[in-house]
Motif scaffolding. Structure first.
Motif, PDB file in Angstrom:
ATOM      1  N   HIS A  84       0.817  -1.212   0.000  1.00  0.00           N
ATOM      2  CA  HIS A  84       0.000   0.000   0.000  1.00  0.00           C
ATOM      3  C   HIS A  84       0.856   1.270   0.000  1.00  0.00           C
ATOM      4  O   HIS A  84       0.683   2.166   0.842  1.00  0.00           O
ATOM      5  CB  HIS A  84      -0.967   0.016   1.187  1.00  0.00           C
ATOM      6  N   ARG A  85       1.765   1.344  -0.945  1.00  0.00           N
ATOM      7  CA  ARG A  85       2.555   2.558  -1.135  1.00  0.00           C
ATOM      8  C   ARG A  85       3.060   2.568  -2.574  1.00  0.00           C
ATOM      9  O   ARG A  85       3.197   1.502  -3.192  1.00  0.00           O
ATOM     10  CB  ARG A  85       3.737   2.624  -0.166  1.00  0.00           C
ATOM     11  N   PRO A  86       3.345   3.741  -3.128  1.00  0.00           N
ATOM     12  CA  PRO A  86       3.843   3.796  -4.504  1.00  0.00           C
ATOM     13  C   PRO A  86       5.161   3.044  -4.659  1.00  0.00           C
ATOM     14  O   PRO A  86       6.107   3.286  -3.905  1.00  0.00           O
ATOM     15  CB  PRO A  86       4.025   5.302  -4.747  1.00  0.00           C
ATOM     16  N   ASP A  87       5.204   2.130  -5.603  1.00  0.00           N
ATOM     17  CA  ASP A  87       6.400   1.343  -5.888  1.00  0.00           C
ATOM     18  C   ASP A  87       6.585   1.369  -7.394  1.00  0.00           C
ATOM     19  O   ASP A  87       5.774   0.822  -8.135  1.00  0.00           O
ATOM     20  CB  ASP A  87       6.219  -0.082  -5.381  1.00  0.00           C
ATOM     21  N   VAL A  88       7.668   2.003  -7.844  1.00  0.00           N
ATOM     22  CA  VAL A  88       7.810   2.258  -9.270  1.00  0.00           C
ATOM     23  C   VAL A  88       7.933   0.969 -10.073  1.00  0.00           C
ATOM     24  O   VAL A  88       7.449   0.895 -11.211  1.00  0.00           O
ATOM     25  CB  VAL A  88       9.012   3.194  -9.526  1.00  0.00           C
ATOM     26  N   SER A  89       8.541  -0.071  -9.513  1.00  0.00           N
ATOM     27  CA  SER A  89       8.673  -1.329 -10.247  1.00  0.00           C
ATOM     28  C   SER A  89       7.338  -2.067 -10.321  1.00  0.00           C
ATOM     29  O   SER A  89       6.950  -2.580 -11.376  1.00  0.00           O
ATOM     30  CB  SER A  89       9.747  -2.215  -9.612  1.00  0.00           C
ATOM     31  N   VAL A  90       6.620  -2.120  -9.194  1.00  0.00           N
ATOM     32  CA  VAL A  90       5.303  -2.754  -9.193  1.00  0.00           C
ATOM     33  C   VAL A  90       4.378  -2.040 -10.168  1.00  0.00           C
ATOM     34  O   VAL A  90       3.674  -2.666 -10.975  1.00  0.00           O
ATOM     35  CB  VAL A  90       4.701  -2.743  -7.775  1.00  0.00           C
ATOM     36  N   MET A  91       4.380  -0.713 -10.117  1.00  0.00           N
ATOM     37  CA  MET A  91       3.472   0.037 -10.973  1.00  0.00           C
ATOM     38  C   MET A  91       3.895  -0.014 -12.437  1.00  0.00           C
ATOM     39  O   MET A  91       3.048   0.053 -13.337  1.00  0.00           O
ATOM     40  CB  MET A  91       3.367   1.482 -10.495  1.00  0.00           C
TER      41      MET A  91
END
Length: 402
Positions: A84-91
């Motif tokens: 539940h936080r911005p993660d550039v690789s996941v996104m």
């Protein structure tokens, strides 16, 4: 409809390699045989690792689901593993899969994606491109005169681009950027940057806007010094003047200069963009559809920007499927400003796809084809494998010193 299969592809970008060293494409197939294409913009890990991430995410979150459940799929990916936080690789991975879902939905409805996201409000989209070397080589000898370090050469190419139809041009002569940024601009960096603005403005007059790019390399005070030197040439924007970690610090730059600040290519999700808007750090948001969290997330960010009188300028330093997604978002966003293009969307850059992006006299004409409007060319992708070990983008690993 239910999602049944994922395919991943890594394509080496053919010379002159405009848009990056390689592209990461995906294709989803439903049980009823409808396919959708997407693209992952993930520069943090090697492309094979990114493909493995995509397969893992598909198996855990997407397989067997209805591709129309975009909100649910986003929450699954965003919260996976108790994050539940911005993660550039996941996104980045999610973005590629999400745009492929929209491609499927558009094909199933026989409508372009922008028709499913509120409908087209722009019949044509103003575009800009980098000033690339006349011989096409995006990685010229850095010690030899070239359009990245020689203002007169850049001005000559700029004039030809304006004659071709462009009415906005981007360049970034502000010097090296490193893993240790931000730093103070060297005196030579400011002198070179002023020379670029002066010579290009002299060459194109008022026929084109100047877009001054950096790569987030300056401190607050350093960015202010650079902005003050550039103001007489009235650039349309000052791009990412400092690293993106602190919107409050970037807001100090935005408040200091009359040049609009543009930023966002390294950000993902509405949460990171909300901080930019709340701080007043940028009035032009440059989301990249292959990283930000997909089309729906980008549409939400565009809506948030409307409430702050901010505009969007979708960023593109990756392949043509992200370009197609950017176009769909821009077409249905009232506060669209300008679209990044890779040249005129022709030549080797488009080798990995079937279909075309229509560019005409400085503008992109949004596709009316179902979905995103492009398909992967499997044979061309196989003929251009990526065999290198470098990441999509790189930075110098030494301090930039005076």
């Amino acid at each position: 409809m239910r999602l049944e299969k994922l395919e991943t592809f890594v394509m080496g970008n053919p010379p002159p390699r405009h848009g990056g060293r390689y592209f990461i494409f995906v294709r989803l197939t439903t049980e009823c045989g409808i396919t959708g294409v997407g693209e992952i913009y993930n520069a943090t890990f090697g492309p094979d690792i990114c493909c493995a991430m995509a397969r893992d995410m598909f198996d855990r979150q997407f397989a067997g689901t209805d591709p129309a459940n975009i909100e649910l799929l986003f929450r699954r990916a965003y919260g996976a593993g108790f994050t539940h936080r911005p993660d550039v690789s996941v996104m980045g991975v999610f973005s590629g899969l999400e745009m492929a879902c929209w491609d499927i939905l558009g094909k199933a409805a026989d409508k372009p994606v922008h028709a499913l996201l509120g409908g087209r409000v722009h019949d044509r989209l103003r575009s800009y491109s980098y000033i690339y070397p006349a011989d096409g080589d995006v990685y010229p000898d850095p010690d030899a005169p070239n359009v990245y370090n020689d203002a007169e050469m850049a001005a000559e190419v700029a004039a030809k681009m304006v004659d071709q139809g462009f009415n906005a041009l981007k360049f970034d002569p502000a010097g090296p950027y490193s893993i240790f940024d931000g730093h103070q601009p060297r005196r030579e960096d400011i002198t070179r940057s002023v020379a670029f603005c002066r010579e290009i403005r002299r060459a194109v007059g008022d026929r084109a806007d100047l877009l001054f790019g950096t790569h987030g390399q300056f401190t607050v005070s350093g960015a202010k010094r650079m902005a003050r030197a550039l103001e007489p040439y009235d650039p349309l924007w000052f791009e990412e003047p400092m690293p993106p970690e602190s919107p409050a610090d970037m807001a100090a730059v935005a408040a200091f200069t009359s040049i609009p600040v543009a930023a966002g290519e390294r950000l993902c999700t509405k949460y990171e963009f909300a901080r930019v808007l709340e701080a007043g750090a940028a009035s032009i948001l440059q989301m990249n559809l292959g990283r930000v969290g997909g089309l729906l997330e980008a549409k939400k960010i565009a809506g948030m920007a409307e409430t702050r009188q901010a505009q969007i300028a979708p960023h593109l330093y990756c392949g043509p499927v992200v370009a197609a997604a950017n176009i769909q978002l821009a077409a249905c966003s009232p506060n669209f400003l300008i679209l990044e293009s890779i040249g005129t969307f022709d030549g080797p850059y488009m080798a990995g796809v079937k279909g075309r992006i229509e560019w005409e006299d400085g503008y992109v004409i949004p596709s009316t084809a179902p979905g995103l409007g492009l398909e992967l060319d499997d044979a061309a992708i196989a003929a251009n494998p990526w065999t290198g070990t470098d990441l999509h983008l790189g930075m110098t690993e030494t301090h930039v010193t005076h």
